[in-house]
Design an enzyme around this catalytic site. Structure first.
Site, PDB file in Angstrom:
ATOM      1  N   GLU A 476      28.820 -17.073  -1.316  1.00  0.00           N
ATOM      2  CA  GLU A 476      27.604 -17.121  -1.721  1.00  0.00           C
ATOM      3  C   GLU A 476      26.627 -18.039  -0.843  1.00  0.00           C
ATOM      4  O   GLU A 476      25.489 -17.773  -0.754  1.00  0.00           O
ATOM      5  CB  GLU A 476      27.493 -18.025  -3.178  1.00  0.00           C
ATOM      6  CG  GLU A 476      28.280 -16.955  -4.262  1.00  0.00           C
ATOM      7  CD  GLU A 476      27.657 -15.677  -4.396  1.00  0.00           C
ATOM      8  OE1 GLU A 476      26.562 -15.380  -4.184  1.00  0.00           O
ATOM      9  OE2 GLU A 476      28.883 -14.499  -4.812  1.00  0.00           O
ATOM     10  N   HIS A 479      25.340 -15.456   1.716  1.00  0.00           N
ATOM     11  CA  HIS A 479      23.914 -15.202   0.891  1.00  0.00           C
ATOM     12  C   HIS A 479      23.008 -15.925   1.202  1.00  0.00           C
ATOM     13  O   HIS A 479      21.743 -15.671   1.561  1.00  0.00           O
ATOM     14  CB  HIS A 479      24.240 -14.594  -0.383  1.00  0.00           C
ATOM     15  CG  HIS A 479      24.776 -13.316  -0.744  1.00  0.00           C
ATOM     16  ND1 HIS A 479      24.691 -12.313  -0.353  1.00  0.00           N
ATOM     17  CD2 HIS A 479      26.117 -13.137  -1.374  1.00  0.00           C
ATOM     18  CE1 HIS A 479      25.473 -11.378  -0.452  1.00  0.00           C
ATOM     19  NE2 HIS A 479      26.136 -11.823  -1.374  1.00  0.00           N
TER      20      HIS A 479
END
Length: 691
Positions: A476, A479
């Protein structure tokens, strides 16, 4: 009562934000502020679109494309705050408003995306694009704008547009219902663990189970919930087979219980409407429509990749199945391996073969230290630094915020981390943003969010992560870096605004750094003693990484294949969702002891909206690239090699959607990705010829 009531307080969503970095003032925002704010935002945006559409001047890039990019700022601002709360900290009032907003949002966007006059202006520019003297980014924006409107149905006749608008509205409602049903089933179920129910469970798991009970108002008890971060470790370590079965069945039945939260009928209608919309737009299937605008381009290309991986993964899983059954027999178990047994016996087999289990390394994977590790890798690769800020408003006391600064000390972004599971949060892990980077009217710095569902340590103890969770944190954050490092002019091309099968490259590539010895040696420290991870345990951890990859790959690829089949076969074929699922699994020879990573009724990726519909394969498509891309660092002998890191930043992380992804990848790597890198990384290459 006084005849003059006090003047209503101004709506904070409609006021300038007098907060650090103009961030949302979460403590002032109440559910009742959203609908009036959306009303205003819709009206403002509609007026801006009307001004572009009715501009008497001949269309040019500035009065059409740039004007479109400048429109809808208030709507973006209100929607970002709203959807953050819907996903990460909802309540009944917010969820009720969500039903209304999803419908209103569809009604607002339909006439814009199907506006024939507006599309005419864009099409005229698109036709003359070679003569306009555009920069590379402007040319890309024009192409993407044309494609977006064309694919939304702007070129259709009026009756087809009317039907498309009806379909879009209904799909918006159904996607919202699907996610609300799933959240409802997850919130309504928990299993209490008495003293006799804890055999095999680690102290850290029990502590997390107590923290989960406290979060649900059951202080003093310990519970298993249907959050993946609770269910999977329980299935891996609980010695109570009866309880494993109970938890497994509840987890895999989410959305499929015949209750008010049942998602079967919702899926049937979603698939029917998607098929109809694809045919209106001239495509034989919804998958053909979706994949045309992707790196893969066709369902055949996707199926080719998935089948190439499926064969060796299934062969490995079947070999492991035999070994697990033998282990059961050796222990005197008189039963056949079932899906709720796999993780438990796989963990025992891993301890035997690799002399390693997750419980041994978990005390060294402290959440705070893994956050530091993710930050440190970003500093070493891209020169950015992270400083925690306590003065930025947040939506929940657990949320933390860091200011991100560039190499030259200039403000680059804010990063919000919301790491712990709670009933008000949907399951899973994701990255989103409250504001995207752009430079259209001055430098706009992004506000980037990572949300996870890790178990909180009880009684002030730190949160400890499993190796999978530590990898999720890096995923994550990858991202997040894609959003934070973005350096483009136009908001539509910012950060993660790229093809679905390219968006997972920056996140999956970043996972590689988490498991590097030099990173773990520095940041994996025992939560009680502060001792670094012992070399012996580190070696065993690295050796064990490829263990059980047959299982992991089978549960993923089967889900991706079922997604593809849902969207390539006629919708009438899946009128009975459960029967369709069963038929497809039989067709591919799915081992009965492994279930889909996401059964249809809980497959939010593809049914809570359409972002990954026909696109769940994207994680694997990107993995071909990420496995190959990390090789660029390994080949230099330095996983932080400055020249390679600069290319990675320039060509992948900072360029957003401003260039074609294939071209961006080749610019970074010097060639196209080598597909076998994926099988090699998963340790599946040696079984690729197995039956």
């Amino acid at each position: 009562m006084s005849e003059t009531s006090a003047p209503a307080k101004p709506n904070p969503l409609l006021q300038p934000w007098q907060t650090p970095f103009e961030t949302p003032p979460f403590s002032e925002i109440q559910p009742e502020h959203f609908l009036p704010a959306f009303e205003q935002a819709f009206a403002d945006h509609a007026a801006e679109i009307a001004a572009i559409t009715h501009d008497p001047a001949l269309p040019d890039f500035a009065n059409t494309i740039t004007a479109l990019e400048r429109s809808g700022k208030l709507l973006s601002r209100v929607a970002a705050v709203f959807y953050d709360l819907v996903s990460a900290h909802s309540n009944p009032a917010i969820l009720e408003i969500d039903k209304e907003v999803s419908l209103r949002m569809a009604r607002h966007w339909n006439p814009i995306m199907m506006n024939a006059v507006l599309f005419g202006r864009i099409a005229m520019l698109h036709e003359k694009r070679a003569e306009l003297g555009l920069t590379a980014e402007e040319k890309r924006l024009l192409e993407r704008s044309y494609t977006r409107f064309h694919r939304a149905g702007a070129g259709l006749d009026e009756s087809a547009k009317t039907r498309m608008a009806e379909i879009n509205e209904r799909l918006a409602h159904l996607g919202t219902s699907f996610s609300h049903h799933l959240l409802g089933d997850e919130q309504e179920w928990s299993m209490e663990l008495g003293e006799d129910d804890r055999a095999g469970l680690s102290d850290t798991f029990v502590a997390a189970a107590k923290a989960a009970a406290e979060e649900r108002g059951m202080a003093g008890k310990a519970i298993v919930t249907l959050s993946r971060s609770s269910t999977e470790p329980f299935l891996q370590s609980s010695a109570r087979r009866d309880l494993r079965e109970k938890v497994y069945k509840a987890f895999t039945a989410r959305g499929d219980n015949g209750n008010a939260n049942d998602n079967n009928e919702t899926i049937v209608e979603i698939l029917k409407l998607r098929e109809e919309s694809a045919k209106i737009l001239g495509f034989p299937t919804y998958a053909a429509y979706r994949l045309e605008d992707s790196m893969a381009k066709t369902p055949e290309a996707v199926r080719g990749l998935l089948e190439r991986v499926w064969k060796p993964a299934r062969a490995r899983a079947l070999a492991d199945r035999g070994a697990l059954q033998a282990l059961i027999a050796e222990e005197g178990g008189n039963f056949t391996l079932a899906p709720w047994d796999w993780r438990y016996y796989a963990e025992k087999l891993r301890q035997r073969r690799a002399n390693f289990d997750d419980a041994a390394i978990k005390p060294y994977l402290v959440l705070d230290h893994m956050i530091e590790a993710a930050f440190d890798c970003a500093t070493r690769l891209f020169g950015v630094t992270f400083e925690e800020r306590k003065d930025v408003p947040v939506w929940h006391p657990d949320v933390r915020v860091w200011e991100v600064k560039a190499r030259d000390g200039k403000h680059k972004a804010l990063f919000y981390g919301d790491y712990f599971n709670r009933p008000s949060k949907r399951s899973g892990a994701w990255m989103t943003s409250l504001r995207d980077q752009q430079k259209l009217d001055g430098e706009i710095a992004p506000l980037v969010i990572n949300v996870c569902n890790f178990a909180k340590g009880a009684d002030g103890a730190p949160s400890l992560l499993s190796p999978d969770e530590a990898r999720t944190l890096f995923h994550e954050f990858g991202h997040g870096l894609h959003g934070m490092m973005s350096d483009v002019t136009y908001p539509s091309l910012s950060g993660t605004s790229v093809f679905t099968d390219f968006v997972e490259l920056p996140s999956q590539l970043y996972e590689h750094w988490q498991e590097q010895p030099q990173v773990l040696q520095r940041f994996a420290k025992h939560f009680q003693t502060g001792e670094p991870l012992p070399d012996d345990l580190l070696k065993r951890f690295l050796a064990a990484r490829k263990f059980n990859q047959g299982f992991a790959t089978v549960e993923f690829v089967s889900s991706a294949l079922v997604d593809l089949e849902f969207h390539t076969q006629p919708a009438s074929a899946s009128r009975d969702v459960r029967a369709f699922e069963q038929k497809e699994l039989e067709k591919i020879g799915m081992p009965a002891e492994i279930s889909l990573r996401h059964r249809p009724t809980q497959f939010g990726h593809i049914f809570s909206g359409d972002h990954y519909a026909s696109g769940y394969y994207s994680y694997m498509w990107s993995e071909v690239m990420d496995a190959d891309a990390f090789g660029a660092f390994e080949e230099t002998g330095d996983i932080f090699d400055p020249a390679t890191a600069k290319r990675l930043l320039d060509d992948i992380y900072s360029s957003g959607g401003s260039r074609d992804p294939e071209e961006a990848y080749v610019a970074f790597r010097g060639r196209e990705p080598e597909p076998d890198a994926l099988l090699r990384r998963r340790g599946l290459l040696d079984t690729s010829e197995a039956a």
